[in-house]
Each structure stands twice: as C-alpha cells, then as structure tokens.
Design an enzyme around this catalytic site. Sequence first.
Site, PDB file in Angstrom:
ATOM      1  N   HIS A  94       0.828  -1.198   0.000  1.00  0.00           N
ATOM      2  CA  HIS A  94       0.000   0.000   0.000  1.00  0.00           C
ATOM      3  C   HIS A  94       0.869   1.257   0.000  1.00  0.00           C
ATOM      4  O   HIS A  94       2.086   1.206   0.166  1.00  0.00           O
ATOM      5  CB  HIS A  94      -0.945  -0.020   1.195  1.00  0.00           C
ATOM      6  N   CYS A 141      -1.297  -1.559   7.316  1.00  0.00           N
ATOM      7  CA  CYS A 141      -0.495  -0.338   7.213  1.00  0.00           C
ATOM      8  C   CYS A 141      -0.341   0.334   8.572  1.00  0.00           C
ATOM      9  O   CYS A 141       0.633   1.060   8.801  1.00  0.00           O
ATOM     10  CB  CYS A 141      -1.135   0.629   6.226  1.00  0.00           C
ATOM     11  N   GLU A 194       1.304   3.677   2.105  1.00  0.00           N
ATOM     12  CA  GLU A 194       2.076   3.980   3.306  1.00  0.00           C
ATOM     13  C   GLU A 194       3.405   3.232   3.320  1.00  0.00           C
ATOM     14  O   GLU A 194       4.435   3.770   3.747  1.00  0.00           O
ATOM     15  CB  GLU A 194       1.261   3.627   4.553  1.00  0.00           C
TER      16      GLU A 194
END
Length: 392
Positions: A95, A129, A97
């Site tokens: 992701h 995350c 992040e």
Amino acid sequence: MASSLVSRPHLTQRPVRAATLASATRPRLAAGALSGRCQAQAAGDLDDAHYMRRCVELARKAAGHTSPNPMVGCVIVRDGRVVGEGFHPKAGQPHAEVFALRDAGNLAENATAYVSLEPCNHYGRTPPCTEALINAKVKEVVVGMTDPNPIVASKGIEKLQGAGISVRVGVEEALCRKLNEAYIHRMLTGKAFATLRATLSMNGIITNQIGKGADQSGGYYSQLMKEYDGVIISSDLAKMSALPLSREAGTNQPLCIIIAQGESSRLHIPSLSQEHASRAIVLADSPVTVEPAGVEVAVFRQIDLESILQLLAQRGLCSVLVDFREAGESFASLLNDFQEDKLVQKVVVEVLPFWLASDGLSNLAFGGSQSFPLKNLELRDVNGSVLLEGYV
C-alpha cells in the site's frame, strides 16, 4: 459463471522523492498572543491541504490499475520537509504507506504521515499499514477520509490512536472522496459506479460519432477507457465497430460488456480475436453462440441495469461506463428511470460542433420521463467539442 476478467499487469513504482520544501518561518508566539496563534493555525491548515493534494496527485498515478482496491497516496513530512512519498500501484501490491515509509527510511521517526484514505488495520494480501506506521514511530497521521469498507471503517484510526499516535481526519475530504467515488459507491451499495456517456450534435441529435482525437492517446474517451473497469455497449456497436479501448501507454483495457437483446442464435464480433476473447462478456436474454469462441455468455431471464451492476460488482468491477452509441430501443430501455432508481451516478455528454439533419435519424430518449438537474456540472473544450460532466 467463471470470471472472465483479465488480470491487471504490474505497475512498477519507483520511489517518488518530492523536491525539498523550505521550512516556513513561523512567528514566535507570546503568551496570550491570539492573532499569532490564529496565523500559525491558518498556516498549518494550508500545509495540510497542500500535502493532502499531493497525496491525491500521487494516487492518480495508478488510475486504472488498483481496482477493486482504492487509489491511495501517502506523503511523509518531517520538520516542514517531504522525506518520503508513495502510492498504491496495484491490488495485491504494498500500500501507499509502505512505499512512502520505505522512501523516508529512518527519517519517518517523529514525522507526520499524510494519507488520502484511512490506513488499513487487517491482514489481506498485504500486512496492515497501521503496523508499518507504528513501527516507523511516526508521531502523527493526517487522514483525508475514513474508509467505507466495513473491514476497515475507523478501525485503523483507533489502532493508531491506541498506539499513542495523533490522528486528524477530514483534510481535503471532498477531493479524497472524488478520487475514489467508484470504490466508495461499491462499498456502500454493492453495485458498480455507473456513468452514462453520449454524444450530441449542436441541435440535440444523439449521434454515434465521437469527437476529433477523442479516442486517441490523451483524448477524453481514451482516458475514460483507462479509468473505468468496464464499458457497456450494444451488440450493434460490437458488430459494426472496434471494441472500445484506451490508447494510453501501459494501461489496462476495460472489460467490454456487450448487451445482446433479441439477438439471433449467433453473434459475430469481427474486431475481437480468440486470443483476446476474455476482454468481453456477452449478456443475453436467450442462448447465443458468439464468434470468436471463448467469449463468456451470461443468459438473463430479463436484462436490466440493476442486475448488470450487481453482477459486475460481484466480479470486482468498481466502475462501468455505459456508452450510448448504436443504441436501439432495447438498449435505451436499460436506462429507463435510472435517476429514480439511482442506478447511474454520473453523466458525460460530448456536444459536437455540428448541426445534423434529423431526417431519418433516430433520436432515442433515455432516462425516463422525469426531469432533473445535474449536480456539480463542469464543462470544458476538447478539440472543438464541448464536454459536459455532472452528477445525477
């Protein structure tokens, strides 16, 4: 029915390092200096908006690649300087992040993380995350909007707060919601987000043409084909023209959903090769043999737009464009009362710079008998045509 969706190619993401931002000079605040505090707060709000808009800009780099996941961007800021950036490139990949934290390295400690969508707090194809942010020891997370996915919905925020991280939510929320309007709609309704597209002449005649350069790289139609997971077309269009596709570099092609109502027992799609048969699915109201072989056929007792949107959502499509070209009465009937039933969320109309003779031309109506205004209407010039976009 087995899914015929084509797997999306990997979208390579290189670390994106923003130009170093000079730290803004802040006035020293004397005790009780209310005006100074207000100035500092206003400056902070402007910074927040700036970094969140950058998150959205990063997220858009993956347009057409993340579905059924949302597009997400992340920016890590420390001492007024961008130290890391990232975006989610594709479903199943890390992701936003994670990429931003990798980019920041040790500089993420005591930094502020800006992210356009609430960080996830569950194990799926990738780890949570929230854990990555906690382990990186960021001091604050600024979130554009909460995630409507019930698996996430505020749980990520609560996890971060429980770890002692300050969390603020709702910065540039309208912009973040528009970024993922299709994902949000599917999460809340269980249906794919539907946009109706049509072309009109200046005197209001519905035409099968599209404007100059619209289907070429950079054209609005090519961009739509990049952004939408699927495109619904009539069988007449499939028989007469090449299937809609995007000309943008490195893009994924949308699934073509071909509506075959009242067809004979055989449907030939000349522009589709057997090699690319999985690019299309035929929805019919009676058994039909499709050429080339390999094209999936789904037979409905009665074809209606609501059933189509539910089917597509079940297959992981978040968004679909209904292309009103070569549309006979049966295809137009799919759109009857779409506003009342809330089946179409957006309308895109191209007005060509031509006055067409109406003799012999069918000017089908769609949308039922009710009149209604479009919301948030925008218009722009595209190679001499006028493009109007609005929400139902």
